[in-house]
Design an enzyme around this catalytic site. Sequence first.
Site, PDB file in Angstrom:
ATOM      1  N   LYS A  85      -9.431 -32.224  22.668  1.00  0.00           N
ATOM      2  CA  LYS A  85      -9.281 -33.390  23.545  1.00  0.00           C
ATOM      3  C   LYS A  85      -9.539 -34.621  22.698  1.00  0.00           C
ATOM      4  O   LYS A  85     -10.225 -34.557  21.680  1.00  0.00           O
ATOM      5  CB  LYS A  85     -10.286 -33.319  24.693  1.00  0.00           C
ATOM      6  CG  LYS A  85      -9.903 -34.171  25.884  1.00  0.00           C
ATOM      7  CD  LYS A  85      -8.904 -33.466  26.789  1.00  0.00           C
ATOM      8  CE  LYS A  85      -8.423 -34.400  27.886  1.00  0.00           C
ATOM      9  NZ  LYS A  85      -7.570 -33.701  28.859  1.00  0.00           N
ATOM     10  N   ASP A 139      -3.436 -37.921  29.463  1.00  0.00           N
ATOM     11  CA  ASP A 139      -4.545 -37.683  30.399  1.00  0.00           C
ATOM     12  C   ASP A 139      -4.743 -39.035  31.097  1.00  0.00           C
ATOM     13  O   ASP A 139      -3.801 -39.855  31.121  1.00  0.00           O
ATOM     14  CB  ASP A 139      -5.806 -37.217  29.651  1.00  0.00           C
ATOM     15  CG  ASP A 139      -6.911 -36.709  30.583  1.00  0.00           C
ATOM     16  OD1 ASP A 139      -6.815 -35.564  31.058  1.00  0.00           O
ATOM     17  OD2 ASP A 139      -7.868 -37.470  30.863  1.00  0.00           O
TER      18      ASP A 139
HETATM   19  P1  NDP Z   1      -3.929 -41.181  35.630  1.00  0.00           P
HETATM   20  O1  NDP Z   1      -4.449 -42.191  34.696  1.00  0.00           O
HETATM   21  O2  NDP Z   1      -2.466 -41.043  35.809  1.00  0.00           O
HETATM   22  O3  NDP Z   1      -4.553 -41.399  37.077  1.00  0.00           O
HETATM   23  C1  NDP Z   1      -5.926 -41.373  37.281  1.00  0.00           C
HETATM   24  C2  NDP Z   1      -6.223 -41.706  38.731  1.00  0.00           C
HETATM   25  O4  NDP Z   1      -7.590 -41.448  38.988  1.00  0.00           O
HETATM   26  C3  NDP Z   1      -5.979 -43.180  39.049  1.00  0.00           C
HETATM   27  O5  NDP Z   1      -5.613 -43.313  40.397  1.00  0.00           O
HETATM   28  C4  NDP Z   1      -7.363 -43.773  38.785  1.00  0.00           C
HETATM   29  O6  NDP Z   1      -7.614 -44.959  39.515  1.00  0.00           O
HETATM   30  C5  NDP Z   1      -8.268 -42.670  39.268  1.00  0.00           C
HETATM   31  N1  NDP Z   1      -9.536 -42.731  38.518  1.00  0.00           N
HETATM   32  C6  NDP Z   1      -9.690 -42.628  37.177  1.00  0.00           C
HETATM   33  N2  NDP Z   1     -10.972 -42.783  36.831  1.00  0.00           N
HETATM   34  C7  NDP Z   1     -11.624 -42.979  37.983  1.00  0.00           C
HETATM   35  C8  NDP Z   1     -12.981 -43.189  38.291  1.00  0.00           C
HETATM   36  N3  NDP Z   1     -13.927 -43.254  37.339  1.00  0.00           N
HETATM   37  N4  NDP Z   1     -13.323 -43.331  39.594  1.00  0.00           N
HETATM   38  C9  NDP Z   1     -12.358 -43.258  40.562  1.00  0.00           C
HETATM   39  N5  NDP Z   1     -11.067 -43.074  40.319  1.00  0.00           N
HETATM   40  C10 NDP Z   1     -10.704 -42.929  39.057  1.00  0.00           C
HETATM   41  O7  NDP Z   1      -4.576 -39.765  35.159  1.00  0.00           O
HETATM   42  P2  NDP Z   1      -4.115 -38.292  35.494  1.00  0.00           P
HETATM   43  O8  NDP Z   1      -3.555 -38.241  36.862  1.00  0.00           O
HETATM   44  O9  NDP Z   1      -3.338 -37.793  34.360  1.00  0.00           O
HETATM   45  O10 NDP Z   1      -5.518 -37.516  35.458  1.00  0.00           O
HETATM   46  C11 NDP Z   1      -6.326 -37.334  36.623  1.00  0.00           C
HETATM   47  C12 NDP Z   1      -7.278 -36.167  36.391  1.00  0.00           C
HETATM   48  O11 NDP Z   1      -6.524 -34.974  36.134  1.00  0.00           O
HETATM   49  C13 NDP Z   1      -8.216 -36.315  35.198  1.00  0.00           C
HETATM   50  O12 NDP Z   1      -9.440 -35.676  35.498  1.00  0.00           O
HETATM   51  C14 NDP Z   1      -7.512 -35.535  34.101  1.00  0.00           C
HETATM   52  O13 NDP Z   1      -8.397 -35.085  33.108  1.00  0.00           O
HETATM   53  C15 NDP Z   1      -6.960 -34.381  34.920  1.00  0.00           C
HETATM   54  N6  NDP Z   1      -5.849 -33.656  34.300  1.00  0.00           N
HETATM   55  C16 NDP Z   1      -4.705 -34.301  33.945  1.00  0.00           C
HETATM   56  C17 NDP Z   1      -3.667 -33.601  33.406  1.00  0.00           C
HETATM   57  C18 NDP Z   1      -2.350 -34.242  33.112  1.00  0.00           C
HETATM   58  O14 NDP Z   1      -1.398 -33.508  32.836  1.00  0.00           O
HETATM   59  N7  NDP Z   1      -2.206 -35.550  33.203  1.00  0.00           N
HETATM   60  C19 NDP Z   1      -3.785 -32.159  33.090  1.00  0.00           C
HETATM   61  C20 NDP Z   1      -5.007 -31.549  33.591  1.00  0.00           C
HETATM   62  C21 NDP Z   1      -6.001 -32.299  34.140  1.00  0.00           C
HETATM   63  P3  NDP Z   1      -7.656 -46.380  38.735  1.00  0.00           P
HETATM   64  O15 NDP Z   1      -6.229 -46.735  38.495  1.00  0.00           O
HETATM   65  O16 NDP Z   1      -8.354 -47.286  39.685  1.00  0.00           O
HETATM   66  O17 NDP Z   1      -8.437 -46.147  37.474  1.00  0.00           O
END
Ligand code: NDP
Length: 451
Positions: A132, A172
């Site tokens: 990561k 991510d």
């Molecule tokens: P994005 O950046 O596309 O979206 C993240 C979302 O989560 C946004 O809506 C963001 O809101 C919100 N968010 C992020 N940090 C926080 C926080 N501290 N508190 C509240 N809301 C938060 O990321 P992904 O959708 O790619 O990733 C989301 C999760 O999925 C993560 O845990 C990631 O590790 C996991 N994941 C992702 C994969 C992938 O293929 N992308 C694969 C496997 C797991 P805001 O815009 O306000 O920050």
Amino acid sequence: MTTRAALPEGIEAAYQQVQARNPGEEEFHQAVKEVLESLGPVLVKYPEFAHQKIIQRVCEPERQVIFRVPWQDDRCEIQINRGFRVQFNSVLGPYKGGLRFHPSVSLGIIKFLGFEQIFKNALTGMPIGGAKGGSDFDPKGKSEHEIMRFCQSFMTELYRHLGEYTDVPAGDIGVGGREIGYLFGQYKRLTSRYESGVLTGKGIGWGGALVRKEATGYGAVYFVREMLKVRGDSLAGKTCLVSGSGNVAIYTIEKLAELGAKVIACSDSNGFIIDEKGIDLDLVKQLKEVERRRIADYAGYRKHARYIAGGNIWDTPCQVAMPSATQNEINGHDAATLVRNGCIAVGEGANMPTTPEGVRVFLDAGIAYGPGKAANAGGVATSALEMQQNASRDAWSFEFTERKLDEIMTGIHTTTYETAEEFGARGNYVVGANIAGFIKVAKAMLALGLI
Ligand code: NDP
């Protein structure tokens, strides 16, 4: 703080060593402890794992890279961020795992994610190791040019540690198709090679694979579908909550709706929206993927929808909850509220979104609980399919790739379910995922000698 519960005999010392060696890295301790708690019966069945100190070895990353990322903002001011890549374990294949750009990123966060990634990747059955990376860079409010300059500077150091047979990052939080494009462009420029297989999540038309964008969300929904199937139930007609409104959340909502469920709420870090008629996904995509706005704006377009600033999405009654935002977003209190309100299934799209107290509540209540390590593995599995297509200079259809993703997720469900049963923990996917992932990695580590 992580809570202290007794670990199986012989494993406690390994955990204490992790704490002592990695002071202050709470999320990393939490992720390690959660895996080690499952491993007592494994060491009874495979004493050679203990003799060969597999646990101690697997908890220590093979390599950790920390670097300076200098860049200039639009006012020509110099900014300095910190970059990370933790190459945790390469016993099953090249290092594989996403890059996260978020101000909360620290070495401990990257280590927790990298550690989880080892076992998740093993569960997919694909030949990929665990890693990561990321930076404490905050993409919010940055211009297109600033994002590009940052990505170029980040890759200017990282490229020397990557390669299609060495380490293959993906996206991510904060890293989507746009950022992967800038990172790939800089890698190509620095190496003079069109090495498509060095990054996944690329755009369609320049080496990307269909379904990669949808894969984590779709896969998490497939996992929940399988958990419900075992219980003689289905997603049809279920009321669902999906936290976040980024990549994982959007495609979780899409597949839930396709399978007949109704998603009534989603969120970002400022608050959440409730739309009792069902989330209008086209609107969310327009706001988040195209215009990069806040979820609050949704309520301006759908008059019956409500935006609750600073609210807690988990207070809303639902039958299925799919946390898809970030780590530790469901605590013990939230979990108890969900169960009390009638939640029967939780599928984690995010990594480690439930605290240990929350996990205990779900397991004690006997609801279907799919931990991220298993439930969100569809993203990395489809990244591995992208690598396959890059290696063979091929491009598969959406339908073919989605069918493969479905097969992989159904397979992970079967493996984790059966492994839990074999080790006396029927229906406990935490135990099933930890043990199945660990055994695969441990056996390969034994086979490859003391490395
Ligand atoms: P994005 O950046 O596309 O979206 C993240 C979302 O989560 C946004 O809506 C963001 O809101 C919100 N968010 C992020 N940090 C926080 C926080 N501290 N508190 C509240 N809301 C938060 O990321 P992904 O959708 O790619 O990733 C989301 C999760 O999925 C993560 O845990 C990631 O590790 C996991 N994941 C992702 C994969 C992938 O293929 N992308 C694969 C496997 C797991 P805001 O815009 O306000 O920050």
